[in-house]
Design a protein around this motif. Structure first.
Motif, PDB file in Angstrom:
ATOM      1  N   LYS A  98      -6.500 -15.851 -31.862  1.00  0.00           N
ATOM      2  CA  LYS A  98      -5.174 -15.881 -31.237  1.00  0.00           C
ATOM      3  C   LYS A  98      -5.046 -17.144 -30.377  1.00  0.00           C
ATOM      4  CE  LYS A  98      -4.097 -11.566 -32.539  1.00  0.00           C
ATOM      5  NZ  LYS A  98      -2.942 -11.206 -33.394  1.00  0.00           N
ATOM      6  N   GLN A 131       1.208 -21.465 -34.498  1.00  0.00           N
ATOM      7  CA  GLN A 131       1.198 -20.071 -34.047  1.00  0.00           C
ATOM      8  C   GLN A 131       0.932 -19.989 -32.555  1.00  0.00           C
ATOM      9  OE1 GLN A 131      -1.518 -17.532 -36.239  1.00  0.00           O
ATOM     10  NE2 GLN A 131      -1.782 -16.158 -34.502  1.00  0.00           N
ATOM     11  N   ASP A 180       0.622 -16.654 -30.054  1.00  0.00           N
ATOM     12  CA  ASP A 180       0.642 -15.194 -30.037  1.00  0.00           C
ATOM     13  C   ASP A 180       1.045 -14.633 -28.689  1.00  0.00           C
ATOM     14  OD1 ASP A 180      -0.717 -14.574 -32.774  1.00  0.00           O
ATOM     15  OD2 ASP A 180      -1.993 -16.099 -31.849  1.00  0.00           O
ATOM     16  N   LYS A 186       7.327 -13.959 -32.753  1.00  0.00           N
ATOM     17  CA  LYS A 186       6.369 -12.856 -32.691  1.00  0.00           C
ATOM     18  C   LYS A 186       5.513 -12.890 -31.425  1.00  0.00           C
ATOM     19  CE  LYS A 186       5.969 -12.303 -37.709  1.00  0.00           C
ATOM     20  NZ  LYS A 186       5.022 -12.268 -38.869  1.00  0.00           N
ATOM     21  N   ALA A 187       5.654 -13.921 -30.630  1.00  0.00           N
ATOM     22  CA  ALA A 187       4.847 -14.044 -29.415  1.00  0.00           C
ATOM     23  C   ALA A 187       5.234 -12.973 -28.400  1.00  0.00           C
ATOM     24  CB  ALA A 187       5.029 -15.429 -28.802  1.00  0.00           C
TER      25      ALA A 187
END
Length: 391
Positions: A43, A67, A69, A93-94
């Motif tokens: 992550k 990405q 997270d 999506k974080a």
């Protein structure tokens, strides 16, 4: 993006031009808005964002990052969290990692949906795979929702405003200790001093962690953090110094004569004194002096039966900052009368001080006024000796 370690990068912004914070706090050296990217094996976490005016700078630093997270919001103020909605639009999506109080505040301040939050309790940990963040609630440094993050494997404390300083610099590390010490003391004086007793408890809490590096949200990173922690302990808990802070304003010279005479009388009695002409002074410098002072003397001429507005502002400032000074007095000149002392005394209910007899005179100070100022200097010197104030 600048690498702090092989798993931690600085992705913040440097504000070289800013000279005033919150339309109140002088910034002679600009500031930084520090954000950090922590990359675990599974992550990735973004710790704080930047002031929204610098959102493009943040996204430029994050170019190539596919990405995120978690977005850790240590503090809800705009200069830390104001760009979170934009981050969420890029990384939907974080999860926004916050204290319970921060969640409520951020929902008031920013358009962040409730389902985006992940609330963490004091001491909770979050795994990024081979890296772990532990969250340490540090309330009232300097808002009630503030927390810090500790990167366990790297022994890095991401301290938010705790240990911060307003310095615009391209250097990540605090290599010029003298400059950083002054900036950090200014920052403490202007922002942290009202919460000294709570900060002392937070310092005790941090002593449970092995800290190799402190990465604040403003200013430079401490790769040798012991000295800034020791400085905070002194500012928070040490006894006042043998010092008088003397902010003053003089319209026609009479109050200035009194202030200069008192300063000389104090110096002769081996009491340090720092003068601040309120018509030109840097309020940050005044606040720094209040960190150490054992006594405060306010020089205030009378205007329309009350204190000069600049003197009233100085009293308001001292009351808000709650320094550890134990003695206070007022000196000044008036034309025909007024209630300067009563008004100023009513403006400082937060100061736990003994008020020493004020010295006021009508018009130009004469021998009896100068003798009374000598007496005030003697009283202050005696009080400082009795309380063993050091230099």
């Amino acid at each position: 993006m600048k690498e702090v370690t092989d798993r931690v990068a600085w992705v913040g912004a440097i504000d070289w031009d800013r000279r005033l914070f919150d339309s109140l706090v002088p910034l002679p050296d600009g500031t930084t808005y520090n954000a950090y990217l922590v990359r675990g094996s599974e992550k990735t976490a973004l710790l704080d964002t930047v002031d929204p005016h610098f959102s493009d700078t943040l996204f430029s630093a994050l170019d190539g990052v596919s990405q995120i997270d978690y977005v850790v919001s240590h503090h809800a103020e705009q200069d830390h969290s104001g760009t979170i909605p934009l981050i969420l639009s890029r990384f939907p999506k974080a999860k926004v990692v916050v204290t319970a109080k921060a969640k409520r505040m951020l929902m008031d301040l920013l358009p962040i949906p409730e389902e985006a939050f992940l609330v963490v309790a004091d001491g909770d940990s979050l795994s990024l795979g081979d890296r772990t963040l532990t969250f340490i609630h540090t309330p009232w440094v300097h808002w009630p929702e503030t927390m810090s993050s500790y990167l366990v494997e790297e022994k890095i404390l991401f301290s938010c405003d705790f240990f911060g300083s307003h310095i615009a610099s391209s250097d990540l590390l605090a290599t010029d200790r003298c400059r950083v010490h002054e900036a950090a003391k200014r920052y403490f004086a202007e922002i942290m001093m009202p919460f000294r007793s709570i900060i002392a408890k937070n310092l005790d809490k941090l002593s449970n962690y092995d800290i190799r590096m402190i990465a604040p949200s403003h200013g430079q990173i401490y790769d040798q953090p012991g000295w800034i922690v020791d400085s905070y302990r002194e500012w928070v808990s040490a006894a006042p110094r043998n010092l008088v802070t003397l902010p003053f304003v003089s319209m026609h010279g009479s109050t200035r004569i009194m202030v200069d005479h008192l300063a000389s009388a104090l110096s002769k009695r081996k009491v340090g004194v720092e003068l601040f002409n309120l018509s030109v002074t840097d309020i940050g410098k005044l606040a720094m002096s209040l960190v150490d002072a054992g006594s405060i003397v306010l020089g205030a001429p009378t205007v329309l039966a009350g204190p000069h507005p600049l003197a009233a502002y100085a009293a308001f400032l001292a009351n808000a900052l709650r320094p550890k000074a134990q003695f206070l007095s007022i000196v000044g000149s008036y034309g025909w009368g007024g209630k300067t002392v009563d008004i100023l005394a009513g403006m400082i209910p937060n100061l736990k001080v003994e008020v020493l007899a004020p010295v006021l005179c009508k018009g130009l100070p004469k021998k009896d006024t100068l003798a009374a100022l000598d007496g005030l200097a003697e009283s202050i010197a005696l009080k400082h000796r009795e309380n063993r104030y050091g230099n």
